[in-house]
Design an enzyme around this catalytic site. Structure first.
Site, short mmCIF file in Angstrom:
data_model
loop_
_atom_site.label_atom_id
_atom_site.label_comp_id
_atom_site.label_asym_id
_atom_site.label_seq_id
_atom_site.Cartn_x
_atom_site.Cartn_y
_atom_site.Cartn_z
N PRO A 170 0.76 -1.26 0.00
CA PRO A 170 0.00 0.00 0.00
C PRO A 170 0.79 1.31 0.00
O PRO A 170 0.74 2.09 0.95
CB PRO A 170 -0.84 -0.13 1.28
CG PRO A 170 0.02 -0.92 2.19
CD PRO A 170 0.73 -1.92 1.32
N CYS A 171 1.48 1.58 -1.10
CA CYS A 171 2.18 2.86 -1.23
C CYS A 171 1.20 4.03 -1.31
O CYS A 171 1.58 5.18 -1.07
CB CYS A 171 3.12 2.84 -2.43
SG CYS A 171 2.32 2.45 -3.99
#
Length: 201
Positions: A170-171
């Site tokens: 989850p950047c």
């Protein structure tokens, strides 16, 4: 059979069901012979069609349409292996978990990941991204501190921008210090959509 007959046979349209059956046979035979190093498929999502690619080690790539799926596959062929085949069944688990995520029923992914496309500091940052809880965010500065290099804020941004497994890793949960979105491989609309989805849960 003369040349004209051969050309007519080859150019005759094949109905979709027959073509799908032939592809399934090819997929099964290639899998049985160990001839596929990278399996891929595409899935629909609220942020557009996503390309999923996996090696025997696990999911290696999630790509947005704006990245050009053909270009992504070519890069995988150049860097991982040219033995690539569309093989949706090999990606059933990833597709199912993504569906659950977008439906709001999954808050964390439980997939084997092949992280071989990243190295060094980028890999270190990407390994720490899942520590950001669903529905939460961190700043690039906080991520730099979390990986033990407080001055590497720009490098953290680069690691997020080159994350080969967006959504799953989850950047999108990393923002600028002022709370603005910053960049995102899938575009700012996709980043905002993912954050809104998580905030609504």
């Amino acid at each position: 059979m003369n040349t004209d007959d051969t050309i007519a046979l080859l150019s005759a349209s094949i109905d979709p069901d027959t073509l799908a059956t032939l592809h399934r046979r090819l997929e099964a035979a290639a899998h049985a012979e160990g001839l596929v190093d990278v399996a891929y498929t595409t899935v629909d999502s609220p942020v557009g069609p996503l390309l999923l690619a996996a090696t025997p080690k696990g999911l290696i790539r999630v790509a947005y349409a704006r990245e050009d799926h053909d270009a992504v596959l070519q890069k995988l062929a150049d860097t991982v292996s040219p033995r690539i085949l569309r093989a949706p069944q090999r990606l059933d688990a990833a597709a199912r978990e993504l569906d659950e995520y977008f439906a709001g029923t999954r808050t964390a992914f439980d997939l084997d990941l092949d992280r071989s496309l990243s190295r060094g500091f980028r890999l270190l940052v990407q390994q720490h991204l899942p520590e950001i809880a669903y529905g939460r965010t961190r700043s690039y500065t906080e991520m730099a501190e979390a990986v033990g290099n407080p001055k590497a804020v720009r490098a953290v941004g680069s690691a997020c921008a080159t994350n080969p497994l967006p959504v799953v890793v989850p950047c999108h949960r990393v923002l600028r210090t002022d709370g603005s979105l910053g960049g995102y491989i899938g575009g700012l609309d996709a980043k905002a959509t993912l954050l809104a989805l998580e905030a609504a849960a």
